[in-house]
Design an enzyme around this catalytic site. Structure first.
Site, PDB file in Angstrom:
ATOM      1  N   ASP A 270       0.747  -1.067  -0.022  1.00 46.45           N
ATOM      2  CA  ASP A 270       0.111   0.023  -0.035  1.00 46.45           C
ATOM      3  C   ASP A 270       0.651   1.209  -0.052  1.00 46.45           C
ATOM      4  O   ASP A 270       1.849   1.328   0.678  1.00 46.45           O
ATOM      5  CB  ASP A 270      -0.864  -0.174   1.306  1.00 46.45           C
ATOM      6  CG  ASP A 270      -1.747   1.040   1.440  1.00 46.45           C
ATOM      7  OD1 ASP A 270      -2.533   1.296   0.344  1.00 46.45           O
ATOM      8  OD2 ASP A 270      -1.707   2.002   2.404  1.00 46.45           O
ATOM      9  N   GLU A 301       1.082  -0.335  -4.909  1.00 45.96           N
ATOM     10  CA  GLU A 301       0.239   0.604  -5.568  1.00 45.96           C
ATOM     11  C   GLU A 301       1.000   2.278  -5.568  1.00 45.96           C
ATOM     12  O   GLU A 301       1.302   2.493  -4.431  1.00 45.96           O
ATOM     13  CB  GLU A 301      -0.853   0.874  -4.374  1.00 45.96           C
ATOM     14  CG  GLU A 301      -1.980   1.964  -4.651  1.00 45.96           C
ATOM     15  CD  GLU A 301      -2.363   2.967  -3.437  1.00 45.96           C
ATOM     16  OE1 GLU A 301      -3.440   3.601  -3.553  1.00 45.96           O
ATOM     17  OE2 GLU A 301      -1.852   2.697  -2.576  1.00 45.96           O
TER      18      GLU A 301
END
Length: 549
Positions: A270, A301
């Site tokens: 993340d 991401e």
């Protein structure tokens, strides 16, 4: 002088040196079987607001394992399994990574998703059906400290984190994490202000802002992060200092532990643009030392529409990380707004899958609230007569007569695609039953037919196509004949129906045969010439997959 040399080396490493081998070549993309199984395919098995009315999320996942395996999914990206700041927190409000729903902390034992035992049981069921598990690793920040501490900090400009907007002063911050419910099990580390770089709340003065922690051994913001806002080390909560040796030791240990505990074979990482990329590279290398994880799958991401900003990160991670293709996601958005004015021949331009397909994981939508701001690119008008995309969502407030999922990306052999739970399963956020039904058809088509040499036919402004020739020796559960796919964009004028035709070659080995439409079985079949050429059609604003009759 040393700083200059270090900066020069990093610039050369991320800008000048050639790319390493594509990441997917060295990664586990599904069950390791002989002969190989069907095309690898990932699903994100949650939405932002996911909660099952009758069972925990982990039990719900376990109940769907057989269905997912039958559809052809080989990887499942699960939500963050760690204890959150609040009982129903999604896990991105990370409190304790070492609590997977085992200890009574923050008012609950189970996480939003369920208990540790339920997670382990569901993961084992998935592995038994040939589905790999990916853990969502939230390593950028912590939230929900157990107590406050006083320390020195400097307020900085929220729009330029390198600009100080006030003098150094003592503030009070929620930075002490004692984890009293866990009592040192698995990890004895207790986090304090020395393990963080910044925060956004001065509890003493009840002041919100961005504060850089100073004094002691604090080194300021990391240099090895995105340069947006001057320095994008700080994102939210209490920002972790990944250069601190105690932090590194704890997170490296957690990475190995969570893989071994859950049986997972990889990570979704993340918010990497906000983290020290040197630490992240070391994190992946340490995780690859875990038994059976030498080919660990990792996808990051990095939220940016500009592929030029992603290129240095692809180089920096040395072929050990794939990237969600956010630029392509934005291209879908642009196409949805432009409709028939959009040139479909350019849909893959300036995307990760265009420049580095072996480092790309494509997607249309995900759980992220930021992603939902772009949902305009995914909203299109539903039709009972035809399917307008691989999958899409319709809202009452805004409608677009466009795509997407681009099937070229979904069927291509060199990249990876991720299906969104919200487009496949009933939910309150974006579900449409007709769309989900068509989506299942395309997923099964991918499993059965998307094999062999691929040729692209990006020939028309509003219509593109591609062919997969098929294989002589079909993969288990597949058919050898391959497929032909035609996709168009735009709306039919009321009372009129426009049909696009593309001349494509399915391969000489498939010449002289017949192809039937998979999505609109009422349409006429296509006969191919002896040399493999045929005329394949689809209605304006629709998609068709042709397979051997």
């Amino acid at each position: 002088m040393m700083n200059f040399v270090d900066d020069l080396r990093e610039w050369i490493r991320t800008t000048v040196l050639p790319y390493r081998s594509p990441a997917l070549r060295s990664m586990r993309r599904g069950p390791m079987t002989s002969p190989p199984g069907p095309n690898p395919l990932m699903i994100q098995f949650f939405t932002w607001d996911s909660l099952h009315p009758d069972m925990s999320w982990w039990k719900h996942f376990e109940s769907e394992v057989d269905n997912l395996a039958d559809l052809g999914f080989t990887q499942v990206w699960l939500p963050p399994p760690n204890k959150a700041m609040v009982p129903k927190g999604q896990g991105y409000d990370a409190y304790d990574l070492w609590d997977l729903g085992e200890f009574h902390q923050k008012g609950t034992t189970a996480t939003r998703w369920g208990t540790k035992e339920e997670l382990i049981k569901a993961s084992a069921s998935a592995q038994a059906r040939g589905i790999d598990i990916l853990i969502d690793a939230v390593l950028n920040h912590k939230i929900g400290a157990d107590r406050t501490e006083s320390f020195q900090a400097i307020p900085v400009d929220a729009d330029n984190r390198l600009k100080e907007i006030g003098p150094e002063r003592e503030i009070e911050g929620w930075t002490a994490f004692d984890f009293p419910g866990r009592s040192g099990k698995y990890s004895e580390m207790k986090w304090t202000e020395e393990h963080f770089t910044g925060l956004d709340w001065d509890h003493r003065n009840k002041e919100k802002g961005v504060f850089r922690i100073v004094g002691g051994k604090h080194q300021g913001w990391s240099k090895w992060v995105d340069k947006e806002l001057g320095n994008y080390d700080y994102l939210l909560g209490i920002d972790i200092d990944h250069r601190h040796p105690d932090v590194q030791k704890d997170l490296f240990a957690w990475g190995a532990w969570v893989l071994q505990t859950t049986g997972a074979t990889g990570f979704r990482l993340d918010a990497i643009k906000h983290m020290d990329r040197r630490f992240l590279l070391d994190f992946i290398k340490h995780a690859r030392k875990v038994e059976g994880r030498q080919n660990l799958f990792a996808v990051a991401e990095y939220w940016s529409a500009n592929v030029e900003l992603i290129k240095p990160y692809i180089r920096a991670f040395e072929g050990l990380m794939t990237f969600f293709d956010v630029p392509l996601h934005h291209r879908f958005h642009d196409a949805s707004k432009a409709g028939s004015h959009y040139d479909l021949r350019t849909i893959l331009d300036r995307s990760v899958v265009k420049i580095r397909p072996g480092d790309a994981v494509t997607f249309v939508d995900n759980h992220d609230k930021l992603g939902k701001l772009l949902r305009a690119g995914l909203e299109i008008i539903s039709s009972s007569k035809r399917m307008l995309s691989f999958y899409f969502a319709k809202k009452v407030t805004r409608e677009y007569s466009s795509l997407f999922r681009c099937p070229h990306v979904c069927f291509t052999p060199t990249s990876r695609s991720c299906v969104f739970y919200g487009d496949l399963y009933p939910n309150k956020e974006c579900y449409n039953e007709a769309i989900a039904s068509k989506l299942k058809q395309l997923i099964l088509a991918r499993k059965k037919f998307a094999y062999g040499t691929q040729r692209d036919y990006f020939l028309e402004h509003n219509c593109i196509g591609f062919v997969r020739e098929g294989t002589i020796q079909p993969v288990q559960g597949s058919e050898s004949g391959g497929c032909a796919v035609v996709l168009s964009i735009g709306d039919d004028v009321e009372g009129e129906s426009h049909v696009y035709t593309l001349r494509m070659n399915v391969g000489k080995v498939n010449g002289g045969g017949k192809y039937r439409p998979l999505l609109d079985p009422g349409s006429s079949q296509v006969e191919t010439a002896a040399d493999g050429w045929g005329l394949f059609t689809c209605h304006k604003g629709s998609l068709e997959v042709w397979v051997q009759a």
